[in-house]
Design a protein around this motif. Sequence first.
Motif, PDB file in Angstrom:
ATOM      1  N   VAL A  42      -9.376  -2.260   1.445  1.00  0.00           N
ATOM      2  CA  VAL A  42      -8.125  -2.312   1.726  1.00  0.00           C
ATOM      3  C   VAL A  42      -7.941  -3.120   3.129  1.00  0.00           C
ATOM      4  O   VAL A  42      -8.903  -2.888   4.088  1.00  0.00           O
ATOM      5  CB  VAL A  42      -7.320  -1.028   2.105  1.00  0.00           C
ATOM      6  CG1 VAL A  42      -5.931  -1.325   2.882  1.00  0.00           C
ATOM      7  CG2 VAL A  42      -7.301  -0.021   0.964  1.00  0.00           C
ATOM      8  N   THR A  65      -3.997   7.414  -0.005  1.00  0.00           N
ATOM      9  CA  THR A  65      -4.829   6.560   1.012  1.00  0.00           C
ATOM     10  C   THR A  65      -6.351   7.337   1.012  1.00  0.00           C
ATOM     11  O   THR A  65      -7.385   6.289   0.950  1.00  0.00           O
ATOM     12  CB  THR A  65      -4.252   6.733   2.320  1.00  0.00           C
ATOM     13  OG1 THR A  65      -3.010   6.306   2.288  1.00  0.00           O
ATOM     14  CG2 THR A  65      -5.024   5.959   3.510  1.00  0.00           C
ATOM     15  N   GLU A  66      -6.645   8.502   0.789  1.00  0.00           N
ATOM     16  CA  GLU A  66      -8.031   9.100   0.963  1.00  0.00           C
ATOM     17  C   GLU A  66      -8.684   8.435  -0.419  1.00  0.00           C
ATOM     18  O   GLU A  66      -9.762   8.260  -0.387  1.00  0.00           O
ATOM     19  CB  GLU A  66      -7.772  10.591   1.050  1.00  0.00           C
ATOM     20  CG  GLU A  66      -7.375  10.918   2.582  1.00  0.00           C
ATOM     21  CD  GLU A  66      -7.550  12.559   2.682  1.00  0.00           C
ATOM     22  OE1 GLU A  66      -8.010  13.170   1.586  1.00  0.00           O
ATOM     23  OE2 GLU A  66      -7.133  12.816   3.649  1.00  0.00           O
ATOM     24  N   GLU A  95      -5.747  -4.013   6.045  1.00  0.00           N
ATOM     25  CA  GLU A  95      -4.391  -3.619   6.712  1.00  0.00           C
ATOM     26  C   GLU A  95      -4.002  -5.102   7.635  1.00  0.00           C
ATOM     27  O   GLU A  95      -4.819  -5.978   7.872  1.00  0.00           O
ATOM     28  CB  GLU A  95      -4.559  -2.680   7.835  1.00  0.00           C
ATOM     29  CG  GLU A  95      -4.957  -1.385   6.983  1.00  0.00           C
ATOM     30  CD  GLU A  95      -4.864  -0.145   7.898  1.00  0.00           C
ATOM     31  OE1 GLU A  95      -5.724   0.101   8.747  1.00  0.00           O
ATOM     32  OE2 GLU A  95      -4.174   0.917   7.683  1.00  0.00           O
ATOM     33  N   ARG A 135      -9.557   4.984  -0.220  1.00  0.00           N
ATOM     34  CA  ARG A 135     -10.810   4.822   0.775  1.00  0.00           C
ATOM     35  C   ARG A 135     -12.111   5.205   0.169  1.00  0.00           C
ATOM     36  O   ARG A 135     -12.918   4.404   0.561  1.00  0.00           O
ATOM     37  CB  ARG A 135     -10.364   5.665   2.031  1.00  0.00           C
ATOM     38  CG  ARG A 135      -8.984   5.113   2.893  1.00  0.00           C
ATOM     39  CD  ARG A 135      -9.488   4.380   4.064  1.00  0.00           C
ATOM     40  NE  ARG A 135      -8.342   4.003   4.926  1.00  0.00           N
ATOM     41  CZ  ARG A 135      -8.105   2.884   5.344  1.00  0.00           C
ATOM     42  NH1 ARG A 135      -8.642   1.675   4.890  1.00  0.00           N
ATOM     43  NH2 ARG A 135      -7.037   2.809   6.043  1.00  0.00           N
ATOM     44  N   GLN A 190       1.067   9.815  -0.062  1.00  0.00           N
ATOM     45  CA  GLN A 190       0.547   8.644   0.883  1.00  0.00           C
ATOM     46  C   GLN A 190      -0.763   9.000   1.359  1.00  0.00           C
ATOM     47  O   GLN A 190      -1.828   8.409   1.207  1.00  0.00           O
ATOM     48  CB  GLN A 190       1.295   8.318   2.013  1.00  0.00           C
ATOM     49  CG  GLN A 190       1.004   7.056   2.791  1.00  0.00           C
ATOM     50  CD  GLN A 190       1.133   5.676   2.044  1.00  0.00           C
ATOM     51  OE1 GLN A 190       2.276   5.363   1.944  1.00  0.00           O
ATOM     52  NE2 GLN A 190       0.195   4.962   2.054  1.00  0.00           N
ATOM     53  N   ARG A 191      -1.000  10.396   1.851  1.00  0.00           N
ATOM     54  CA  ARG A 191      -2.272  10.895   2.295  1.00  0.00           C
ATOM     55  C   ARG A 191      -3.095  10.909   1.240  1.00  0.00           C
ATOM     56  O   ARG A 191      -4.284  10.398   1.392  1.00  0.00           O
ATOM     57  CB  ARG A 191      -1.847  12.039   3.142  1.00  0.00           C
ATOM     58  CG  ARG A 191      -3.458  12.816   3.541  1.00  0.00           C
ATOM     59  CD  ARG A 191      -3.303  14.498   3.615  1.00  0.00           C
ATOM     60  NE  ARG A 191      -3.042  14.976   2.301  1.00  0.00           N
ATOM     61  CZ  ARG A 191      -4.035  15.187   1.381  1.00  0.00           C
ATOM     62  NH1 ARG A 191      -5.357  14.801   1.510  1.00  0.00           N
ATOM     63  NH2 ARG A 191      -3.899  15.801   0.192  1.00  0.00           N
ATOM     64  N   SER A 200       0.874  -1.209  -0.086  1.00  0.00           N
ATOM     65  CA  SER A 200      -0.214  -0.005   0.017  1.00  0.00           C
ATOM     66  C   SER A 200       0.690   1.101  -0.071  1.00  0.00           C
ATOM     67  O   SER A 200       0.588   2.110   0.452  1.00  0.00           O
ATOM     68  CB  SER A 200      -0.906  -0.113   1.199  1.00  0.00           C
ATOM     69  OG  SER A 200      -0.092   0.124   2.490  1.00  0.00           O
ATOM     70  N   VAL A 241      -2.071   1.009   6.604  1.00  0.00           N
ATOM     71  CA  VAL A 241      -2.039   1.149   5.203  1.00  0.00           C
ATOM     72  C   VAL A 241      -0.664   2.257   4.796  1.00  0.00           C
ATOM     73  O   VAL A 241      -0.244   2.346   3.770  1.00  0.00           O
ATOM     74  CB  VAL A 241      -3.350   1.815   4.719  1.00  0.00           C
ATOM     75  CG1 VAL A 241      -3.683   3.312   5.213  1.00  0.00           C
ATOM     76  CG2 VAL A 241      -3.271   1.966   3.078  1.00  0.00           C
ATOM     77  N   THR A 242      -0.386   3.192   5.669  1.00  0.00           N
ATOM     78  CA  THR A 242       0.512   4.375   5.635  1.00  0.00           C
ATOM     79  C   THR A 242       2.076   3.785   5.884  1.00  0.00           C
ATOM     80  O   THR A 242       2.810   4.489   6.003  1.00  0.00           O
ATOM     81  CB  THR A 242       0.072   5.453   6.344  1.00  0.00           C
ATOM     82  OG1 THR A 242       0.058   5.156   7.671  1.00  0.00           O
ATOM     83  CG2 THR A 242      -1.091   6.106   5.926  1.00  0.00           C
ATOM     84  N   LEU A 250      -1.137   1.715  -4.183  1.00  0.00           N
ATOM     85  CA  LEU A 250      -2.288   2.323  -4.093  1.00  0.00           C
ATOM     86  C   LEU A 250      -2.572   2.913  -5.520  1.00  0.00           C
ATOM     87  O   LEU A 250      -3.780   2.978  -5.756  1.00  0.00           O
ATOM     88  CB  LEU A 250      -2.389   3.631  -3.013  1.00  0.00           C
ATOM     89  CG  LEU A 250      -2.171   2.814  -1.606  1.00  0.00           C
ATOM     90  CD1 LEU A 250      -2.398   4.006  -0.714  1.00  0.00           C
ATOM     91  CD2 LEU A 250      -3.247   1.908  -1.301  1.00  0.00           C
ATOM     92  N   ASN A 256       5.713   6.794   2.765  1.00  0.00           N
ATOM     93  CA  ASN A 256       5.505   7.757   3.716  1.00  0.00           C
ATOM     94  C   ASN A 256       6.372   8.620   4.215  1.00  0.00           C
ATOM     95  O   ASN A 256       6.225   9.460   4.697  1.00  0.00           O
ATOM     96  CB  ASN A 256       4.728   7.041   4.857  1.00  0.00           C
ATOM     97  CG  ASN A 256       3.828   7.624   5.690  1.00  0.00           C
ATOM     98  OD1 ASN A 256       3.181   8.875   5.060  1.00  0.00           O
ATOM     99  ND2 ASN A 256       3.685   7.544   6.679  1.00  0.00           N
TER     100      ASN A 256
END
Length: 546
Positions: free
Chosen positions: A160, A149-150, A162, A153, A145-146, A24, A49-50, A29, A55
Amino acid sequence: MVLDYTAHDSEVAIERVRCLVIGSGAAGLWTALHAADGGPVLVITKATVTESSTNYAQGGIAISTPPEDSPELHARDTLAAGAGLCDEPAVAVLTREGPRRVAELMDYGAQFDQIDGQLLCRREAAHTRSRIIHAMGDATGAEVQRALTEAVRKHPGITVWEFTQALRLLVVDGEVVGADAVRTATGERVRIVADVTVLATGGVGALYKVTTNPLVANGDGMALALRAGATLEDMEFVQFHPTALACDETPAPLLTEAIRGEGAILLNTRGERFLGRYHPMAELAPRDVVSRAEFLEMERLGAEWCLLDLRPIPREQMVANFPHVLQMLSERGLDAFAQAIPVRPAAHFVMGGIATDLDGWTGLRRLYAAGECACTGVHGANRLASNSLLEGLVFGYRAARAARGEPPLAEDLLAAVGKLEPAAVPAVAPAVAEQVRQLMWKRVGIVRDAEGLQAAAEELGNLRRQASRSPWPSCEEAETANMVDIAYVIARAALARQESRGAQYRTDFPETRDQWRCHLRVRRSPDGDLEFSGRPVALLEPSLGE
Ligand SMILES: Cc1cc2nc3c(=O)[nH]c(=O)nc-3n(C[C@H](O)[C@H](O)[C@H](O)COP(=O)(O)OP(=O)(O)OC[C@H]3O[C@@H](n4cnc5c(N)ncnc54)[C@H](O)[C@@H]3O)c2cc1C
């Protein structure tokens, strides 16, 4: 067809997806987002995930912006850093498609530092232009990464999981049809059946005592792929970042190279500048040169570190551009305005990985790889700074595009995977991990020779042979076995390459040799050991470097 899993171990849950992405970080991602048009995607990841190298990335992403810069100039710098081993078609793809992928990343919500709507670009070592875009000064990876990930999601087609560790790839009649995994929080075993599987498991920094990588970067994906029959390539080329904070932490906090790009200087423990003795570009020399110079200087003086003096950079510039580095230092009681900072090289990035074509295909049906775990040949023997987040975006996109075109599993394959017995995988006691890290640091590190590499290969070969085998080892045992396997590959590849080139430096073969201008490929041999072969470097006509 309804899957018939009656013959299957009832303690193993079954999950059926269109596409399985393992990892991830940026590559995983991004691939998931672009594969999801083809049907449901499941991303599994070993920790949160991060928790990924992505990251932690600081410096930025290299893209050319006209008129001062161009993909051709970016390509030339990439080729120069790669020391004759970059595959030119891969470099052309990276540098031409990179700007478009970054624009899309911004559409997904990633915010890069700008003034008046113009992206701010800075220069890093071995770049001839200022082309590194960045976020929050020095927190580019966290922003990437932020944003991803958003986006993932929010995407209805992506799930996902984890704390889910892939243990083995499922292979039926030469086709990869998913993976067996363990949900580590509960111990639940899951067989994930997928039309297409993408490995995006990152690098190998955790094989070394000193590394900037998080511990999830221990070569799992490469080990799984090798066992499934895929080819690894260029594994001897491990890049050491010159300026990790000299401390006992893992990962070792990084002081981004951009700091040297803006004027910081490296000193030995006597307070002398020394890089000019090793390379005309001094502080802006390629990172392998800087790391090696530091190593040799530390050896010469019997020192544990060198010193990075940030004080030549004006204070306001430092505060504006490197706020997270300053904060990281201050949390450890270090004041960059008052003292030079102790730094040393740390294992940072692996140029090699699972050999793929330009669409991420591994050569095994239905199996793709993208990001740091893959090897397209784009980095050659030494990666140019800030080219690897870009690699994840460019080749992740291509892998997703190709993955979308994979046909659904045929009924006979589905029937077979339901009945497939879990193949035993190697298991090694977790305590051995520390032995591997020490060994790799000492013998397969920045400066190498046949004696040390041979000793390392023998020790790792013994550990490999002593590994037990089990269909469901503990996750730690499986991880440690993967570390041993990939460390063994790196040691053997470094021993086989009888020259110095890029990130590989051998005191017994200090010259770069023409006959070694080729990629070194490795596969599992029928007896379970390794077999090596060469592959010529792919060039374009006319050459990109001209
Ligand atoms: C400190 C630091 C600074 C850096 N700075 C820069 C920079 O400025 N610019 C740049 O371009 N590059 C930089 N890099 C390199 C870059 O960050 C990485 O190469 C890149 O982010 C790798 O992305 P990835 O998606 O391939 O792998 P990663 O981001 O490492 O993600 C790998 C993922 O795979 C998962 N995983 C691994 N094994 C398994 C398994 N068995 N089962 C399930 N999941 C698994 C991990 O949990 C993780 O989620 C930096 C790296 C570090 C460590």
